[in-house]
Design an enzyme around this catalytic site. Structure first.
Site, PDB file in Angstrom:
ATOM      1  N   TYR A   1      41.877  37.808  11.177  1.00 10.29           N
ATOM      2  CA  TYR A   1      42.404  37.901   9.822  1.00 10.29           C
ATOM      3  C   TYR A   1      43.491  38.962   9.703  1.00 10.29           C
ATOM      4  CZ  TYR A   1      42.023  37.645   4.689  1.00 10.29           C
ATOM      5  OH  TYR A   1      42.267  37.452   3.348  1.00 10.29           O
TER       6      TYR A   1
ATOM      7  N   ASP B   1      35.261  38.741   4.736  1.00  5.33           N
ATOM      8  CA  ASP B   1      36.035  38.093   3.678  1.00  5.33           C
ATOM      9  C   ASP B   1      35.220  36.983   3.035  1.00  5.33           C
ATOM     10  OD1 ASP B   1      38.192  37.549   2.039  1.00  5.33           O
ATOM     11  OD2 ASP B   1      39.191  36.271   3.496  1.00  5.33           O
TER      12      ASP B   1
END
Length: 411
Positions: A159, A301
């Site tokens: 990410y 996330d």
């Protein structure tokens, strides 16, 4: 230092770090970014509530001197770019800041400002406390059982922005290297991402999570990973976590396995781990078993938003990006441009990020005033449109009116 567009307030002092400790004056200068879309609406409302809480808690002895910093659309208009160097310098100079939501294009355009901010300032821990407030609509039968603090690693993993588009020279070069030098089976023309996870990066995140658990009297720290499949990255996260707990916090911690074998957990933090996909299920079925959670970037996330949905959604979920000292707290939702300027958005996420900020300053009395007044306002069914449509008999109000109602309920 002199800034081009940022104007420091005429009064107040900067927060300083001396001898490894943060020193907060009674009139600290704190940065804020309005944000894009609904950002100005929720920032105005939140500032009103934070200022009222500080004034009420400390009788005028303390006050935050706010300094506007520019990112996103407002920065683009001033500097010609949405992520100016001056903003980064200000965040570093001021130590503690908060920002509204910023717009990030999907699939193209500029890189995420949020990701760039975390990496540039080395804000390696994304901290997301998630708890339920009575009266807030929830899909769970017992949302009051959800009370966790998620520590998500912010600077590594897939990410973190290391990826190459399909057919690009970088992707082709990496593809050829992986296939020819390492014997990897990769389809031609693949888009590729790199998943770096270092011992240093994982351990400093887990260290911060364990320290939080010790300082706040929490009961456990759960390492959430996908180590059953990615054995040398996420599996290493798990391994390094147990090593760190044993080597640096041995007198304060005990493993779940040791407890199962008869060791006492009284007065100690239980260190345990869960596979990421099972963790989603267990947070629905047995949320009371979890307390502090430490996890790599991508898992964190997903998990942060999923757990937030259990207690009312990301609209009221706070967050902070925190390094060793520098911290930028933030609204965790998007900028919702279709509601911009309509004074209808729920300020909860930014508001509670400000509660985190107050706690970070050591001003817990003001933080608790905000929480209590918010809970009373929701209990009285005075809410913005997003909650009103889920509550019978609700009094739907504008963002500004909600802020006024919260301030009116402060003791």
């Amino acid at each position: 230092m002199a800034y081009q567009h940022i104007r420091l307030p005429a009064t107040g002092e900067k927060i300083s770090v001396r001898a490894g400790r943060m020193h907060v004056p009674d009139q600290p200068i704190v940065g804020y970014v309005e944000g894009d879309g609904i950002g100005p609406d929720i920032t105005r409302a939140s500032l009103e509530i934070w200022n009222a809480a500080v004034a009420k808690a400390y009788g005028g002895r303390r006050a935050i001197q706010w300094c506007e910093v520019f990112l996103g659309d407002k920065a683009a208009a001033l500097y010609g770019e949405p992520f100016p160097d001056e903003a980064i310098q200000a965040f570093s100079d001021l130590t503690v800041s908060i920002k509204g939501p910023l717009t990030t294009p999907v699939g193209g355009g500029m890189r995420s400002i949020n990701v760039a901010l975390r990496q540039t300032l080395d804000l390696y821990a994304c901290v997301r406390p998630v708890r339920h407030f009575p009266g807030v609509p929830s899909p769970l039968r017992h949302p009051e059982l959800v009370d966790v603090v998620i520590f998500r690693e912010n600077t590594e993993d897939v990410y973190a922005g290391i990826e190459y588009p399909a057919g690009s020279p970088q992707a082709l070069k990496l593809e050829n290297f992986l296939r020819q030098e390492l014997g990897a089976n990769i389809r031609e023309g693949s888009a590729l991402g790199v998943k770096p996870m270092s011992e240093f990066g994982c351990k400093r995140l887990i260290r911060k999570a364990i320290r939080h658990a010790i300082e706040r009297g929490r009961n456990s720290v759960t390492l959430v990973h996908k180590g059953n499949i990615m054995k040398y990255t996420e599996g290493a996260f798990r391994k390094w976590g147990y090593e760190l707990a044993r080597e640096e916090f041995g007198e304060f911690t005990v493993t779940e396995e040791e407890v199962g074998n008869g060791a006492s957990a009284e007065g100690r933090i239980v260190i345990k781990d869960r596979i990421a996909d099972i963790m989603f299920q267990q947070m629905l079925l047995r949320p009371a078993e979890f307390d502090v959670i430490a996890t790599p970037n991508l898992n964190g996330d997903y998990l942060s938003d999923a757990v937030a949905a259990e207690v009312g959604g990301v609209g009221i979920a706070p967050g902070g990006n925190i390094g060793d000292f520098i911290a930028v707290f933030e609204a965790t939702h998007g900028s919702a441009p279709k509601y911009a300027g309509k004074d209808v958005a729920n300020p909860g996420s930014l508001l509670f990020s400000g509660v985190m900020l107050l706690d970070y300053l050591g001003w817990g009395e003001a933080a608790r005033l905000v929480e209590t007044a918010y809970a009373r306002t929701v209990a009285d069914k005075i809410v913005t449109y997003d909650f009103a449509r889920q509550m019978q008999g609700a009094d739907e109000v504008k963002t500004s009116a909600f802020a006024a109602a919260v301030v009116a309920r402060m003791d």
